[in-house]
Scaffold this active site. Structure first.
Site, mmCIF file in Angstrom:
data_model
loop_
_atom_site.group_PDB
_atom_site.id
_atom_site.type_symbol
_atom_site.label_atom_id
_atom_site.label_comp_id
_atom_site.label_asym_id
_atom_site.label_seq_id
_atom_site.Cartn_x
_atom_site.Cartn_y
_atom_site.Cartn_z
ATOM 1 N N ASP A 1 0.832 -1.206 0.000
ATOM 2 C CA ASP A 1 0.000 0.000 0.000
ATOM 3 C C ASP A 1 0.868 1.259 0.000
ATOM 4 O O ASP A 1 2.065 1.216 0.322
ATOM 5 C CB ASP A 1 -0.903 -0.038 1.240
ATOM 6 C CG ASP A 1 -2.197 0.730 1.054
ATOM 7 O OD1 ASP A 1 -2.289 1.521 0.098
ATOM 8 O OD2 ASP A 1 -3.106 0.552 1.874
ATOM 9 N N ASP B 1 -10.997 2.056 -2.824
ATOM 10 C CA ASP B 1 -11.519 1.801 -1.477
ATOM 11 C C ASP B 1 -13.043 1.887 -1.472
ATOM 12 O O ASP B 1 -13.665 1.663 -0.432
ATOM 13 C CB ASP B 1 -10.937 2.811 -0.479
ATOM 14 C CG ASP B 1 -9.606 2.338 0.087
ATOM 15 O OD1 ASP B 1 -9.252 1.165 -0.131
ATOM 16 O OD2 ASP B 1 -8.920 3.141 0.759
HETATM 17 C C1 GLA Z 1 -5.753 1.838 2.413
HETATM 18 C C2 GLA Z 1 -6.186 0.712 1.501
HETATM 19 C C3 GLA Z 1 -7.215 -0.147 2.185
HETATM 20 C C4 GLA Z 1 -6.657 -0.693 3.465
HETATM 21 C C5 GLA Z 1 -6.185 0.444 4.352
HETATM 22 C C6 GLA Z 1 -5.473 -0.059 5.585
HETATM 23 O O1 GLA Z 1 -6.754 2.752 2.603
HETATM 24 O O2 GLA Z 1 -6.683 1.230 0.312
HETATM 25 O O3 GLA Z 1 -7.630 -1.187 1.346
HETATM 26 O O4 GLA Z 1 -5.591 -1.561 3.161
HETATM 27 O O5 GLA Z 1 -5.296 1.305 3.645
HETATM 28 O O6 GLA Z 1 -5.010 0.985 6.355
#
Ligand code: GLA
Length: 781
Positions: free
Chosen positions: A531, A601
């Protein structure tokens, strides 16, 4: 072998076709594979005579020495460029095959231009330099502070044609073997600054794409600053083009936006230090009348994951220029004598079959010549991700219980998403990043024990990391406060309570390689979600001298690519998934290392229709991970049916993101059925040809189709956005089937012919808002 001098000197060596390409009499292409030809204008005349006898065809790149024209041929495309008598590189044509193009009949030769305008301002140029009367946006701009030179004048000095495609050093790049592609390098020189410029063009025999990149070398005696070095530049004749871009925001990524091009410069770009949620490194030009299925479309895609720029500029005479590459606002690279600078690659794709043709070519190119992971052709495991169920409040027991429930549904891999690390500074919320040691209070058995307990359920284990970041409250930051991106005397702005590590520094790269290796070695970890959750501010490096500060962003990307290359090669069996606050870094650069990327997300089925259709405009559907989550949706508050949530996610790389313990028995049974079905058909999403049957952004009834390349099987996803009464729902005419063949369609007893399905069509049955139908079609004879 590298040859310099006059052409007759190496006449005895001509006539060797490049390996992998047929050689038949015809237009000359007399450069032995791997040789460099340097020639002066005078030598060109002599060369004509000496080469007549040794003409061979060398597809897909041919050089007609008499006319000084290069023709690059794809499957159904030609691209022509010409060296003028004074050494300029002129663009002649790009489109369907036409044979020979007559420069004197092209629009720029027929236009009436008054004395106000320099002639160079309307000439179609291949790689426009700056400062000589072409006021359109340039492809290359340099500054020599010692001599004060701002202008450059690059003239062709030679060229080289090679089989295959060279890979770029330090940057992601497309790959091809000697039989699949051929590469032309046109060599130019600016005598005053002493800069050499190589323009690379790769064409593939079986598609209509051109891969371009540029490399500049300082052969002079003073440092030069590179302010702009585009990857692709293309001039188009006057017409009423429409521009397509993929724009949006976090949780609303890659929405298709069309606009008419008028006079002025449209700059689709990122200055964020990542390709970003807002604009994707892609644009397309549509000729008048082009649609999903018809007309000429030119697509451009940059193989890069940082700040980029894609300009579409129409000048006063209505000539249009597209220039794509690194964002000049985020670049000023000091090139010392003897050093070279390589631009990223950009893909140009021509489609004479509308936007759909462009999309299918990009999918096939990225699937076959970009993604390197060993997972590319393997069935992707169906994951259950912990994030939307537990957030960072996670522990061993919760994960193992989830695994037990998930196993019954047919899930194949559990992803421990966030919250598992940090001893001195435990990750309890969205702070404390950087200390990638398991928190033993939450996970007393460590990652090893957790993986064992998950594996005992017959499932794989995956883990989440955000390696490029560090929080102020971390042991890492306490030790290395200067390892972050920042500027002296400026307080770094924390975004999401975190800073970005300066990946341009070799010691930071090495630290990350070691740290991530330790995590992957800590237990049987078969998947890593990588990420990246913030963009850059106060962009500078404590590692670089003052006059190199504007190199920080690109050095960061080079460092990141090095780390990714090392790790993906060291752990070839680990499935890496990219992520950046959802889909904030969904680009071809990342796809080189990550065969799949978290698309957004936003997991709401309604929003996802647009997000996935926009993403699939460029990127192969299996690269988009898509999870079925709880309702009402956490981002938009909407409730959609379990069926529609599954159908939308099944048109991509399916996973789930919810606590299965909360599902009713009915829902569990339904999920089990859908997952079992997806396992039967996921090869169609992965390898099939994708078609958008009805537009997702403008239609109330979007529809997508995946067809096996041998035509034996297809999947059709049909959706309704808003329900209404007294409205006839149009039949869905399928595409790409065999007219004569008979097909069995799920839910319909009678076999139907391809002709029926493509002309009468299927009529979906819808009831509520955001309803869906899924048809599985199998060829019977
Ligand atoms: C980001 C990602 C999510 C999740 C969060 C965890 O927002 O896009 O899918 O992994 O971080 O903190």
């Amino acid at each position: 072998m590298r040859l310099t001098g006059l052409f007759p000197q190496f006449a005895p060596e001509i006539g060797k076709p490049a390996v992998g390409f047929s050689a038949t009499p015809g237009i000359e292409a007399n450069i032995p594979a791997g040789d460099t030809v340097h020639f002066s204008a005078a030598a060109r005349t002599r060369k004509r005579a000496s080469t007549q006898a040794a003409r061979v065809v060398q597809k897909p790149i041919r050089f007609d020495a008499e006319r000084q024209v290069f023709t690059l041929s794809g499957k159904n495309m030609e691209y022509h460029l010409q060296i003028t008598p004074d050494g300029e590189l002129r663009h002649l044509y790009w489109g369907k095959p036409v044979g020979e193009v007559q420069p004197e009949l092209l629009p720029f030769n027929a236009s009436r231009v008054n004395s106000w305008q320099p002639a160079l301002d309307i000439v179609p140029r291949e790689y426009p330099d700056f400062g000589r009367g072409d006021y359109r946006t340039p492809a290359v701009q340099v500054f020599a502070p010692g001599s004060g030179q701002l202008t450059s004048h690059f003239k062709v000095v030679g060229h080289r044609i090679r089989p295959g495609k060279p890979e770029l050093d330090g940057l992601p790049s497309l790959f091809a073997d000697r039989k699949q592609a051929q590469t032309l390098t046109v060599q130019l020189k600016d005598d005053v600054t002493g800069l050499d410029l190589d323009l690379n063009y790769t064409v593939f025999k079986d598609s209509d794409v051109i891969i371009r990149s540029s490399r500049i070398t300082n052969k002079g005696s003073e440092p030069i600053f590179i302010e702009k070095l585009a990857s692709f530049s293309a001039d188009f004749a006057p017409s009423d083009y429409r521009l397509l871009k993929l724009s949006g925001a976090s949780v609303r990524e890659r929405q298709e936006e069309f606009m008419d091009l008028k006079t002025g410069n449209i700059n689709v770009s990122s200055r964020l230090g990542a390709s970003g949620h807002e604009q994707n490194p892609f644009i397309a030009l549509l000729e008048p009348g082009a649609t999903e299925t018809h007309g000429n479309v030119y697509g451009f895609s940059l193989v890069y994951s940082g700040s980029f720029s894609a300009e579409a500029e129409q000048n006063r005479n209505r000539y249009t220029r597209v220039v794509m590459g690194l964002n000049p606002m985020s670049l000023n690279w000091k090139l010392n004598p003897g050093e070279s600078f390589q631009s990223p690659e950009a893909v140009g794709v021509f489609s004479g079959e509308g936007l759909g043709g462009m999309t299918r070519q990009l999918h096939s190119l990225f699937n076959n010549h970009l993604i390197r992971s060993t997972w590319k052709d393997k069935p992707r495991p169906i994951v259950m991700n912990t994030w939307e169920a537990f957030g960072p409040n996670i522990d061993h027991e919760k994960v193992v219980n989830m695994a037990k429930e998930a196993k019954d549904l047919g899930i194949e891999l559990i992803v421990v998403d966030d919250g598992w690390f940090g001893e001195k500074y435990p990750r309890t919320g969205v702070d404390a990043l950087g200390d990638w040691k398991v928190n033993t209070k939450k996970f007393p058995k460590g990652l090893k024990g957790l993986a064992e307990d998950i594996n005992a359920q017959g499932m794989m284990m995956g883990i989440w990391m955000e390696p490029e970041m560090v929080s102020p409250n971390s042991e890492l930051f306490e030790k290395h406060p200067d390892w972050i991106i920042g500027q002296p005397e400026r307080t770094p702005s924390p975004v999401k309570h975190q800073y970005i590590l300066d990946l341009g520094r070799p010691e930071v790269q090495d630290y990350l390689i070691d740290t991530i290796s330790e995590v992957l070695d800590a237990g049987n970890i078969q998947y890593l979600k990588w990420d990246m959750n913030r963009t850059m501010t106060e962009i500078g490096s404590f590692h670089l001298p003052g006059d190199q500060q504007k190199e920080t962003q690109h050095r960061y990307m080079l460092g990141l690519y090095r780390v990714l290359k090392v790790l993906t090669e060291k752990y070839p069996d680990v499935l890496f998934e990219g992520c950046a606050g959802g889909g904030g870094r969904f680009d071809p650069g990342m796809l080189q290392y990550f065969p799949q990327i978290w698309t957004s997300d936003n997991t709401d089925a309604g929003s996802r229709m647009n997000i996935q259709a926009g993403t699939a405009r460029v990127y192969p559907p299996m690269t988009m991970t898509a999870h079925v989550s709880d309702v009402p949706n956490g981002q938009v508050g909407r409730t959609t049916s379990f069926k529609t949530r599954f159908h939308v996610a099944m048109a991509a790389n399916l996973g789930l993101e919810m606590d299965p313990a909360h599902l009713s028995e009915d829902k569990k049974a339904f999920a089990k059925e859908q997952i079992a079905f997806y396992k039967q058909v996921r090869h169609l999403v992965q390898d099939g040809e994708y078609r958008q049957l009805r537009d997702t952004f403008t239609s109330n009834w979007p529809a997508w189709m995946f067809t096996a390349t041998d035509g034996s099987e297809a999947l059709v996803f049909a959706f309704q956005k808003m329900a209404d009464v007294n409205v006839g729902i149009p039949a869905l005419r399928l595409q790409g089937l065999d007219e004569k063949a008979r097909y069995q369609v799920s839910g319909i007893e009678k076999p139907l012919t391809g002709a029926y399905l493509m002309n009468v069509g299927l009529v979906p049955r819808f009831s509520d808002d955001f309803d869906s139908n899924l048809f599985h079609i199998r060829r019977m004879d």
